[in-house]
Design a protein around this motif. Structure first.
Motif, PDB file in Angstrom:
ATOM      1  N   MET A 164      92.365  58.463  58.033  1.00  0.00           N
ATOM      2  CA  MET A 164      92.509  58.499  59.488  1.00  0.00           C
ATOM      3  C   MET A 164      92.001  57.202  60.109  1.00  0.00           C
ATOM      4  SD  MET A 164      91.512  62.355  60.680  1.00  0.00           S
ATOM      5  CE  MET A 164      92.512  63.751  60.207  1.00  0.00           C
ATOM      6  N   ALA A 165      92.392  56.996  61.368  1.00  0.00           N
ATOM      7  CA  ALA A 165      91.977  55.794  62.085  1.00  0.00           C
ATOM      8  C   ALA A 165      90.510  55.890  62.466  1.00  0.00           C
ATOM      9  CB  ALA A 165      92.838  55.634  63.331  1.00  0.00           C
ATOM     10  N   PRO A 166      89.874  54.784  62.818  1.00  0.00           N
ATOM     11  CA  PRO A 166      88.470  54.807  63.239  1.00  0.00           C
ATOM     12  C   PRO A 166      88.303  55.532  64.557  1.00  0.00           C
ATOM     13  CG  PRO A 166      89.431  52.634  63.582  1.00  0.00           C
ATOM     14  CD  PRO A 166      90.429  53.421  62.801  1.00  0.00           C
ATOM     15  N   PRO A 167      87.079  55.952  64.900  1.00  0.00           N
ATOM     16  CA  PRO A 167      86.840  56.654  66.156  1.00  0.00           C
ATOM     17  C   PRO A 167      87.305  55.850  67.357  1.00  0.00           C
ATOM     18  CG  PRO A 167      84.896  56.714  64.742  1.00  0.00           C
ATOM     19  CD  PRO A 167      85.864  55.768  64.106  1.00  0.00           C
ATOM     20  N   LEU A 168      87.645  56.568  68.416  1.00  0.00           N
ATOM     21  CA  LEU A 168      88.066  55.922  69.654  1.00  0.00           C
ATOM     22  C   LEU A 168      86.935  55.060  70.196  1.00  0.00           C
ATOM     23  CD1 LEU A 168      90.230  55.845  71.978  1.00  0.00           C
ATOM     24  CD2 LEU A 168      88.883  57.639  73.068  1.00  0.00           C
ATOM     25  N   ALA A 169      87.215  53.799  70.421  1.00  0.00           N
ATOM     26  CA  ALA A 169      86.208  52.896  70.971  1.00  0.00           C
ATOM     27  C   ALA A 169      86.045  53.143  72.456  1.00  0.00           C
ATOM     28  CB  ALA A 169      86.632  51.448  70.737  1.00  0.00           C
ATOM     29  N   ALA A 226      96.378  58.804  71.905  1.00  0.00           N
ATOM     30  CA  ALA A 226      97.695  58.922  72.528  1.00  0.00           C
ATOM     31  C   ALA A 226      97.580  58.698  74.030  1.00  0.00           C
ATOM     32  CB  ALA A 226      98.299  60.293  72.248  1.00  0.00           C
ATOM     33  N   ASP A 227      98.713  58.440  74.667  1.00  0.00           N
ATOM     34  CA  ASP A 227      98.784  58.346  76.124  1.00  0.00           C
ATOM     35  C   ASP A 227      98.938  59.767  76.673  1.00  0.00           C
ATOM     36  OD1 ASP A 227     100.060  58.073  78.821  1.00  0.00           O
ATOM     37  OD2 ASP A 227     100.025  55.941  78.316  1.00  0.00           O
ATOM     38  N   ALA A 228      98.211  60.086  77.722  1.00  0.00           N
ATOM     39  CA  ALA A 228      98.267  61.440  78.273  1.00  0.00           C
ATOM     40  C   ALA A 228      99.515  61.699  79.114  1.00  0.00           C
ATOM     41  CB  ALA A 228      97.021  61.717  79.117  1.00  0.00           C
ATOM     42  N   HIS A 229     100.300  60.649  79.413  1.00  0.00           N
ATOM     43  CA  HIS A 229     101.478  60.764  80.282  1.00  0.00           C
ATOM     44  C   HIS A 229     101.013  61.225  81.663  1.00  0.00           C
ATOM     45  CE1 HIS A 229     105.719  61.063  81.295  1.00  0.00           C
ATOM     46  NE2 HIS A 229     106.050  60.682  80.067  1.00  0.00           N
ATOM     47  N   SER A 257      97.160  64.072  67.557  1.00  0.00           N
ATOM     48  CA  SER A 257      97.512  62.855  68.289  1.00  0.00           C
ATOM     49  C   SER A 257      97.256  61.621  67.436  1.00  0.00           C
ATOM     50  CB  SER A 257      96.710  62.765  69.590  1.00  0.00           C
ATOM     51  OG  SER A 257      97.029  63.824  70.472  1.00  0.00           O
ATOM     52  N   ARG A 258      96.069  61.550  66.831  1.00  0.00           N
ATOM     53  CA  ARG A 258      95.741  60.380  66.023  1.00  0.00           C
ATOM     54  C   ARG A 258      96.668  60.264  64.814  1.00  0.00           C
ATOM     55  NH1 ARG A 258      89.606  59.262  64.806  1.00  0.00           N
ATOM     56  NH2 ARG A 258      89.744  58.905  67.049  1.00  0.00           N
ATOM     57  N   ASP A 259      97.027  61.400  64.244  1.00  0.00           N
ATOM     58  CA  ASP A 259      97.904  61.385  63.079  1.00  0.00           C
ATOM     59  C   ASP A 259      99.280  60.814  63.441  1.00  0.00           C
ATOM     60  OD1 ASP A 259      98.644  62.265  60.297  1.00  0.00           O
ATOM     61  OD2 ASP A 259     100.050  63.503  61.436  1.00  0.00           O
ATOM     62  N   LEU A 260      99.840  61.255  64.576  1.00  0.00           N
ATOM     63  CA  LEU A 260     101.170  60.777  64.943  1.00  0.00           C
ATOM     64  C   LEU A 260     101.132  59.328  65.413  1.00  0.00           C
ATOM     65  CD1 LEU A 260     104.070  61.563  64.983  1.00  0.00           C
ATOM     66  CD2 LEU A 260     103.794  62.518  67.275  1.00  0.00           C
ATOM     67  N   GLY A 275      85.376  61.442  68.920  1.00  0.00           N
ATOM     68  CA  GLY A 275      86.452  60.699  68.292  1.00  0.00           C
ATOM     69  C   GLY A 275      86.236  60.378  66.830  1.00  0.00           C
ATOM     70  N   ALA A 276      85.115  60.828  66.258  1.00  0.00           N
ATOM     71  CA  ALA A 276      84.847  60.556  64.841  1.00  0.00           C
ATOM     72  C   ALA A 276      85.555  61.573  63.953  1.00  0.00           C
ATOM     73  CB  ALA A 276      83.342  60.593  64.570  1.00  0.00           C
TER      74      ALA A 276
END
Length: 301
Positions: A1-6, A168-171, A129-132, A84-85
């Motif tokens: 997975m990607a790193p936590p949201l900064a 992701a963007d919340a739209h 969200s992070r996966d997609l 976000g971790a």
């Protein structure tokens, strides 16, 4: 997975929340305990300590909501995992001690189910969200991967928050956030041009106008009418690439607009839609039908 949201600039995701959000937590607690707390009578106010365990792989999201539930129940939370971790490892190979909750036994058990439900749902959305986002980035996409307004009534703030933590963007947040002219709006008004003109007459300069279209010709009409965003809805992957390239070339230097693609997109079918002429890929798959991340809360004894 990607790193936590900064953290964004000087803030953190929790700093996005409006002053009114805590009343939602009060309503959740009132729904769960509308009258007497019989089990709370059994345990009383003896001080206790409980551990929050993350028992499945995922992205932790929803700390502010978890904290507020317990604050309203007279308890305190100490976190051991950042918002976000990743928790429980990429293969779910063991539970993770995510937080410690202290306070009266009755308060811990009053808040337990509401807090866990909220955290599990929010974390599930952040995880999907992070996966997609990771999948479309790996395919070379540099635009926005966004959610939709197909959220749960009364729970939108939590779900949109989870999307943001997941990268992701919340739209748009609601009907007031942007003018979205879908097929029913156009059919009711009579034409795309008339619908956009009517929207512009009241929305002013500060509100974007988006138009959902079913063909390249409709996209041309929307762009000519002054739409800020054009949504290519339910196109095929090849159809999107052809239409997006044609529209961007034809209107280059004449109109500024964004192209959005939507319509049943998810992890197993989004790859054919990835192209750099598309500015936004929107999907409800990051927040509808999403598995929860499994958490439990255990009082020490």
């Amino acid at each position: 997975m990607a790193p936590p949201l900064a953290p964004v600039a000087a803030g953190a995701p929790a700093h996005l929340l409006p002053p009114s959000w805590k009343t939602q937590v009060t309503a959740w607690l009132a729904e769960d305990t509308p009258s007497f707390d019989y089990a709370g009578f059994v345990v009383g106010d003896t001080p206790r300590t409980a551990t929050l365990w993350a028992k499945a792989a995922g992205v932790l999201a929803g700390r502010p909501f978890f904290d507020e539930v317990f604050a309203q129940c007279g308890c305190a939370v100490e976190w051991h995992v950042e918002e976000g971790a990743d928790v429980a490892g990429s293969e779910g190979d063991g539970k993770v001690r995510a937080a410690t909750v202290t306070g009266p036994a009755r308060g811990i058990l009053l808040g337990e189910r509401v807090a866990l439900n909220t955290l599990a749902r929010c974390s599930g959305i952040a995880t999907r969200s992070r996966d997609l986002v990771s999948k479309v980035r790996a395919a070379g996409y540099t635009g926005a991967l966004a959610g939709t307004r197909k959220t749960t009534p009364g729970f939108r703030l939590v779900e949109k928050y989870g999307m943001l933590v997941g990268g992701a963007d919340a739209h748009r947040m609601d009907l007031s956030a942007m003018v979205m002219l879908k097929d029913n709006h156009v059919w009711s008004r009579g034409s795309i041009a008339d619908a956009v003109a009517a929207a512009r007459a009241v929305a002013g300069f500060s509100v974007k106008v988006e138009v959902e279209v079913q063909s390249e010709a409709e996209a041309d009409e929307a762009i000519a009418a002054g739409a800020d965003v054009v949504m290519l809805d339910n196109f095929t992957g090849d159809g999107v690439k052809v239409a997006a390239r044609s529209l961007k070339q034809r209107w280059s230097g004449k109109r500024q607009f964004l192209l959005e693609v939507s319509g049943g997109l998810k992890a197993d079918n989004v790859a054919p839609y990835v192209c750099q002429d598309v500015d936004i890929i929107s999907t409800s798959s990051i927040h509808q039908g999403v598995p929860h991340v499994d958490f439990s809360l255990k009082i020490e004894h």
